[in-house]
Design a protein around this motif. Structure first.
Motif, PDB file in Angstrom:
ATOM      1  N   ILE A 220       0.986  -1.273   0.070  1.00 37.98           N
ATOM      2  CA  ILE A 220       0.109  -0.018   0.114  1.00 37.98           C
ATOM      3  C   ILE A 220       0.896   1.118   0.170  1.00 37.98           C
ATOM      4  O   ILE A 220       0.448   2.008  -0.768  1.00 37.98           O
ATOM      5  CB  ILE A 220      -1.012  -0.127   1.209  1.00 37.98           C
ATOM      6  CG1 ILE A 220      -1.734  -1.155   1.053  1.00 37.98           C
ATOM      7  CG2 ILE A 220      -1.649   1.085   1.199  1.00 37.98           C
ATOM      8  CD1 ILE A 220      -2.758  -1.236   2.252  1.00 37.98           C
ATOM      9  N   ALA A 221       1.862   1.371   0.998  1.00 39.54           N
ATOM     10  CA  ALA A 221       2.805   2.269   1.073  1.00 39.54           C
ATOM     11  C   ALA A 221       4.329   1.949   1.602  1.00 39.54           C
ATOM     12  O   ALA A 221       4.033   0.955   2.378  1.00 39.54           O
ATOM     13  CB  ALA A 221       2.175   3.609   1.676  1.00 39.54           C
ATOM     14  N   LEU A 222       5.321   2.303   0.992  1.00 35.05           N
ATOM     15  CA  LEU A 222       6.532   1.817   1.754  1.00 35.05           C
ATOM     16  C   LEU A 222       7.418   3.249   1.994  1.00 35.05           C
ATOM     17  O   LEU A 222       7.280   4.290   1.071  1.00 35.05           O
ATOM     18  CB  LEU A 222       7.380   0.915   0.663  1.00 35.05           C
ATOM     19  CG  LEU A 222       6.902  -0.190   0.596  1.00 35.05           C
ATOM     20  CD1 LEU A 222       7.608  -1.220  -0.671  1.00 35.05           C
ATOM     21  CD2 LEU A 222       7.111  -1.062   2.039  1.00 35.05           C
TER      22      LEU A 222
ATOM     23  N   PHE B 160      -0.379   6.745   0.399  1.00 32.50           N
ATOM     24  CA  PHE B 160      -1.211   6.180  -0.563  1.00 32.50           C
ATOM     25  C   PHE B 160      -2.587   7.071  -0.560  1.00 32.50           C
ATOM     26  O   PHE B 160      -2.740   7.752   0.543  1.00 32.50           O
ATOM     27  CB  PHE B 160      -1.635   4.732  -0.044  1.00 32.50           C
ATOM     28  CG  PHE B 160      -2.514   4.338   1.138  1.00 32.50           C
ATOM     29  CD1 PHE B 160      -3.984   4.597   1.327  1.00 32.50           C
ATOM     30  CD2 PHE B 160      -1.788   4.590   2.263  1.00 32.50           C
ATOM     31  CE1 PHE B 160      -4.557   4.481   2.337  1.00 32.50           C
ATOM     32  CE2 PHE B 160      -2.423   4.302   3.494  1.00 32.50           C
ATOM     33  CZ  PHE B 160      -3.856   4.442   3.762  1.00 32.50           C
ATOM     34  N   ALA B 161      -3.529   7.002  -1.501  1.00 36.65           N
ATOM     35  CA  ALA B 161      -4.708   7.679  -1.274  1.00 36.65           C
ATOM     36  C   ALA B 161      -5.777   6.629  -1.636  1.00 36.65           C
ATOM     37  O   ALA B 161      -6.154   5.714  -2.113  1.00 36.65           O
ATOM     38  CB  ALA B 161      -4.607   8.781  -2.517  1.00 36.65           C
ATOM     39  N   ALA B 162      -7.005   7.189  -0.935  1.00 37.02           N
ATOM     40  CA  ALA B 162      -8.346   6.544  -0.998  1.00 37.02           C
ATOM     41  C   ALA B 162      -9.423   7.588  -1.441  1.00 37.02           C
ATOM     42  O   ALA B 162      -9.346   8.708  -0.982  1.00 37.02           O
ATOM     43  CB  ALA B 162      -8.826   5.812   0.208  1.00 37.02           C
TER      44      ALA B 162
ATOM     45  N   GLU C 197      -4.931  14.654 -10.956  1.00 30.58           N
ATOM     46  CA  GLU C 197      -3.859  15.666 -10.440  1.00 30.58           C
ATOM     47  C   GLU C 197      -3.809  15.664  -9.039  1.00 30.58           C
ATOM     48  O   GLU C 197      -4.781  15.472  -8.033  1.00 30.58           O
ATOM     49  CB  GLU C 197      -4.706  16.986 -10.683  1.00 30.58           C
ATOM     50  CG  GLU C 197      -3.631  18.311 -10.512  1.00 30.58           C
ATOM     51  CD  GLU C 197      -4.169  19.618 -10.841  1.00 30.58           C
ATOM     52  OE1 GLU C 197      -3.668  20.666 -10.588  1.00 30.58           O
ATOM     53  OE2 GLU C 197      -5.277  19.620 -11.376  1.00 30.58           O
ATOM     54  N   GLY C 198      -2.456  15.712  -8.429  1.00 34.69           N
ATOM     55  CA  GLY C 198      -1.963  15.410  -7.372  1.00 34.69           C
ATOM     56  C   GLY C 198      -2.078  14.171  -6.827  1.00 34.69           C
ATOM     57  O   GLY C 198      -1.311  13.796  -5.776  1.00 34.69           O
ATOM     58  N   LEU C 199      -2.366  13.081  -7.455  1.00 43.55           N
ATOM     59  CA  LEU C 199      -2.184  11.852  -7.112  1.00 43.55           C
ATOM     60  C   LEU C 199      -1.036  10.924  -7.517  1.00 43.55           C
ATOM     61  O   LEU C 199      -0.761   9.913  -7.133  1.00 43.55           O
ATOM     62  CB  LEU C 199      -3.483  11.062  -7.616  1.00 43.55           C
ATOM     63  CG  LEU C 199      -4.783  11.651  -6.928  1.00 43.55           C
ATOM     64  CD1 LEU C 199      -5.984  10.573  -7.586  1.00 43.55           C
ATOM     65  CD2 LEU C 199      -4.917  11.295  -5.421  1.00 43.55           C
ATOM     66  N   ASP C 200      -0.077  11.676  -8.199  1.00 45.89           N
ATOM     67  CA  ASP C 200       0.823  11.038  -9.045  1.00 45.89           C
ATOM     68  C   ASP C 200       1.962  10.659  -7.897  1.00 45.89           C
ATOM     69  O   ASP C 200       2.939   9.986  -8.063  1.00 45.89           O
ATOM     70  CB  ASP C 200       1.588  11.526 -10.076  1.00 45.89           C
ATOM     71  CG  ASP C 200       1.841  13.290  -9.677  1.00 45.89           C
ATOM     72  OD1 ASP C 200       1.367  13.941  -9.103  1.00 45.89           O
ATOM     73  OD2 ASP C 200       2.995  13.804 -10.222  1.00 45.89           O
TER      74      ASP C 200
END
Length: 223
Positions: A137-139, A144-146, A156-159
């Protein structure tokens, strides 16, 4: 009077927390969202562990596009909760997934003034989804985003996130176009009978429902 919002996990009864199990067995009354034509998913998760004779009270759902109807249903659900709690003292609302993540019972809280409310966490669908693929999920310093897929998802902004999870994903074609540099997977009825895990491109023509989750991971590397 006290109400517990009990997160039951995404569908598999074996993913209940010990606290959720203890509460659904101990509390004198349980509430669940009524679903027309089938047993509600949240109730189905809890049912194997319910003591015989446990009072179970259905509550009207309050989602949909009609604000007036939604408000009416919320007030009616709150009335039923108050009425039951005045008799039993405490009770639990069965919540699919986590009790504070896209959980419709939160809409009841403005109508439950004077009722003590405690949220009981549950396993979230994105946690189970990542475990199915053994994808992080993340390291490290990554995040991460939900987000919700009930409307268009703006990339936009999720990269900057290692993984992005789209709950209630509706338009899989649009998600594939919006995130061309990510590896996408669709999780259909995750943790429930009939579960399917498909690459995003292969899932576009497959029948799916409101609980479809999409996971998007960076291509290449560990993420």
């Amino acid at each position: 009077m006290k109400l517990y919002l009990i997160g039951l996990g995404p569908g598999d009864p074996e993913l209940l927390t010990l606290k959720a199990l203890r509460l659904i067995q101990r509390l004198p009354v349980l509430f669940y969202p009524k679903e027309e034509g089938r047993e509600p998913i949240a109730l189905g998760i809890a049912r194997p562990f319910l003591p015989e004779g446990k009072p179970l009270l259905p509550l009207p759902l309050f989602t949909g596009g009609d604000p007036k109807e939604a408000e009416r249903a919320r007030r009616e659900a709150a009335r039923r909760v108050r009425e039951a709690l005045s008799r039993y003292g405490e009770g639990g609302y069965l919540v699919l997934g986590d009790s504070l993540l896209y959980a419709s019972p939160l809409n009841l809280l403005p109508h439950l003034e004077g009722v003590a409310v405690e949220a009981v966490p549950g396993i979230s669908a994105h946690q189970l989804a990542a475990s199915r693929l053994l994808k992080p999920i993340a390291l490290g310093e990554e995040g991460f985003a939900a987000v919700t897929g009930l409307g268009p998802v703006d990339p936009e902004g999720l990269d900057r996130f290692q993984s992005v999870f789209v709950y209630k994903a509706k338009d899989l074609e649009a998600l594939e176009r919006a995130f061309p540099d990510r590896e996408g997977w669709a999780f259909l009825r995750l943790g429930m009978p009939g579960e399917r895990v498909l690459p995003l491109g292969a899932a576009k023509g497959v029948a799916r429902d409101y609980w479809t989750l999409v996971g998007l991971w960076r291509k290449g590397g560990k993420g």
